[in-house]
Scaffold this motif. Structure first.
Motif, PDB file in Angstrom:
ATOM      1  N   ILE A 179       0.862  -1.179   0.000  1.00 53.45           N
ATOM      2  CA  ILE A 179       0.000   0.000   0.000  1.00 53.45           C
ATOM      3  C   ILE A 179       0.899   1.231   0.000  1.00 53.45           C
ATOM      4  N   GLU A 180       0.637   2.181  -0.912  1.00 50.25           N
ATOM      5  CA  GLU A 180       1.439   3.395  -0.998  1.00 50.25           C
ATOM      6  C   GLU A 180       0.548   4.626  -0.904  1.00 50.25           C
ATOM      7  N   LEU A 181       1.111   5.668  -0.306  1.00 51.09           N
ATOM      8  CA  LEU A 181       0.390   6.931  -0.136  1.00 51.09           C
ATOM      9  C   LEU A 181       1.206   8.075  -0.705  1.00 51.09           C
ATOM     10  N   ASP A 182       0.588   8.873  -1.563  1.00 50.94           N
ATOM     11  CA  ASP A 182       1.170  10.130  -2.032  1.00 50.94           C
ATOM     12  C   ASP A 182       0.513  11.281  -1.286  1.00 50.94           C
ATOM     13  N   GLN A 193       8.480  13.527   8.464  1.00 50.39           N
ATOM     14  CA  GLN A 193       8.090  12.142   8.708  1.00 50.39           C
ATOM     15  C   GLN A 193       7.591  11.484   7.427  1.00 50.39           C
ATOM     16  N   ALA A 194       6.770  12.219   6.660  1.00 52.63           N
ATOM     17  CA  ALA A 194       6.255  11.677   5.403  1.00 52.63           C
ATOM     18  C   ALA A 194       7.391  11.340   4.434  1.00 52.63           C
ATOM     19  N   LYS A 195       8.445  12.141   4.463  1.00 53.31           N
ATOM     20  CA  LYS A 195       9.577  11.904   3.562  1.00 53.31           C
ATOM     21  C   LYS A 195      10.392  10.677   3.949  1.00 53.31           C
ATOM     22  N   THR A 196      10.317  10.281   5.219  1.00 55.23           N
ATOM     23  CA  THR A 196      11.140   9.162   5.681  1.00 55.23           C
ATOM     24  C   THR A 196      10.415   7.818   5.641  1.00 55.23           C
ATOM     25  N   LEU A 197       9.090   7.814   5.617  1.00 57.08           N
ATOM     26  CA  LEU A 197       8.357   6.547   5.620  1.00 57.08           C
ATOM     27  C   LEU A 197       8.486   5.856   4.259  1.00 57.08           C
ATOM     28  N   PRO A 198       8.788   4.572   4.250  1.00 61.04           N
ATOM     29  CA  PRO A 198       9.043   3.886   2.969  1.00 61.04           C
ATOM     30  C   PRO A 198       7.816   3.720   2.079  1.00 61.04           C
ATOM     31  N   ASN A 199       6.626   3.778   2.669  1.00 57.98           N
ATOM     32  CA  ASN A 199       5.402   3.597   1.885  1.00 57.98           C
ATOM     33  C   ASN A 199       4.661   4.908   1.643  1.00 57.98           C
ATOM     34  N   VAL A 200       5.365   6.043   1.870  1.00 55.22           N
ATOM     35  CA  VAL A 200       4.774   7.375   1.685  1.00 55.22           C
ATOM     36  C   VAL A 200       5.685   8.199   0.783  1.00 55.22           C
ATOM     37  N   ASN A 201       5.071   8.908  -0.143  1.00 55.33           N
ATOM     38  CA  ASN A 201       5.797   9.866  -0.986  1.00 55.33           C
ATOM     39  C   ASN A 201       5.263  11.262  -0.686  1.00 55.33           C
ATOM     40  N   TYR A 202       6.128  12.117  -0.123  1.00 56.44           N
ATOM     41  CA  TYR A 202       5.688  13.484   0.138  1.00 56.44           C
ATOM     42  C   TYR A 202       5.998  14.343  -1.082  1.00 56.44           C
ATOM     43  N   LEU A 203       4.960  14.853  -1.722  1.00 59.41           N
ATOM     44  CA  LEU A 203       5.099  15.603  -2.968  1.00 59.41           C
ATOM     45  C   LEU A 203       4.788  17.080  -2.799  1.00 59.41           C
ATOM     46  N   GLY A 204       4.203  17.464  -1.666  1.00 53.99           N
ATOM     47  CA  GLY A 204       3.977  18.874  -1.389  1.00 53.99           C
ATOM     48  C   GLY A 204       2.864  19.483  -2.217  1.00 53.99           C
TER      49      GLY A 204
END
Length: 309
Positions: free
Chosen positions: A144-147, A173-184
């Motif tokens: 499961i991935e989250l943008d 935190q969002a930038k460090t989680l492996p299943n999260v992509n922080y795109l802003g």
């Protein structure tokens, strides 16, 4: 940068979908009373989208002598109208409800069993990003991935400068989680173009929404939605989202969302759920398109003019 949050976008749609000659008879102020002048030669309308307890709004409404300043109060949900009516005893004969609308109805992506479940979060950070990131920690290794497109920049550079720093820990935190992509931050038109590439909109809202354009946009794009039953979310979503009971224990809330998301992933491919999402898109297009909202506004405004003759 000119702020283009939900209020500004809805006001732009109003100008695009309602005849300008008709609109010229009215002064429509959004949310904050008297932020634009009252006009003696026009019908003054306060289009109220903000919650009644906000500090830049509550004092004005508590002073009942202000209530006669506007000819009409238009609310973005029945939930919001009920709150104002109950708290401030507004003149009910000058209140009206016209809900928000959307214009983007793309072909949705069909989820296939075994695919990575792709999720999007595009509200502002104070609306539950902290809970969702805690949820994603519980979902590591679950395909499961989250943008995350979340920032204070949506309300302009000055607002971002004054407020974004307090959410920096969440962004980090969002930038460090492996299943999260922080795109802003991305503009609304970019978000709308990308929504069809996602399967799900998880929204553990801890903010009392008076409506929810992010939810409407996600439903219109055919995403499976999971939200709290907080504020007006249950009115906005009707029977289509998966509702998680709002609670103040945010750790529990994160666990509830994690379990719910896994269940959604495991059942999203099933024909019954796919049919459900087809009906969801039809529902939003039927009741929340700006073609319909434009007609509602036109009938409302024309009715005011007709009653004066």
């Amino acid at each position: 940068m000119t702020p283009l949050g939900g209020t500004e976008l809805q006001h732009n749609f109003l100008n695009n979908y309602v005849d300008n000659d008709l609109l010229s008879n009215f002064s429509i102020c959004t949310s904050v009373p008297e932020k634009i002048p009252l006009y003696q030669n026009k019908t003054n309308i306060l289009w109220q989208k903000n919650a009644p307890n906000q500090p830049n709004i509550a004092p004005w409404f508590k002073d009942k002598s202000n209530h006669t300043k506007y000819d009409w109060y238009v609310f973005n949900s029945s939930w919001n109208y009920e709150k104002y009516r109950d708290l401030y005893d507004l003149p009910t004969d000058r209140c009206h409800v016209i809900k928000n609308g959307v214009t983007n109805f793309p072909e949705r992506q069909v989820y296939k069993k075994g695919d990575t479940l792709r999720m999007i979060f595009h509200p502002t950070p104070w609306r539950g990003l902290n809970v969702l990131l805690a949820t994603m920690q519980l979902l590591e290794g679950e395909n499961i991935e989250l943008d995350v497109y979340s920032s204070c920049q949506i309300y302009g550079e000055d607002f971002e400068k004054d407020n974004d720093e307090q959410y920096q820990d969440l962004y980090d935190q969002a930038k460090t989680l492996p299943n999260v992509n922080y795109l802003g931050y991305r503009p609304n038109e970019f978000i709308l173009s990308k929504l069809p590439y996602y399967h799900m909109f998880p929204y553990p809202s801890i903010w009392e929404e008076t409506s929810c354009i992010s939810l409407l946009e996600s439903m219109a794009a055919g995403l499976y939605c999971m939200v709290t039953n907080y504020g007006a979310l249950y009115e906005t979503g009707a029977e289509f989202p998966v509702y998680v009971n709002y609670e103040t224990n945010l750790v529990n809330l994160a666990h509830q969302f994690a379990e719910g998301i896994k269940i959604c992933r495991d059942t999203l491919h099933e024909p019954m759920i796919q049919e459900h999402l087809d009906e969801q898109q039809k529902y939003i297009k039927r009741f929340y398109s700006w073609d319909k909202k434009g007609l509602e506004w036109t009938n409302f405004l024309q009715g005011i003019l007709d009653a004066k003759q």
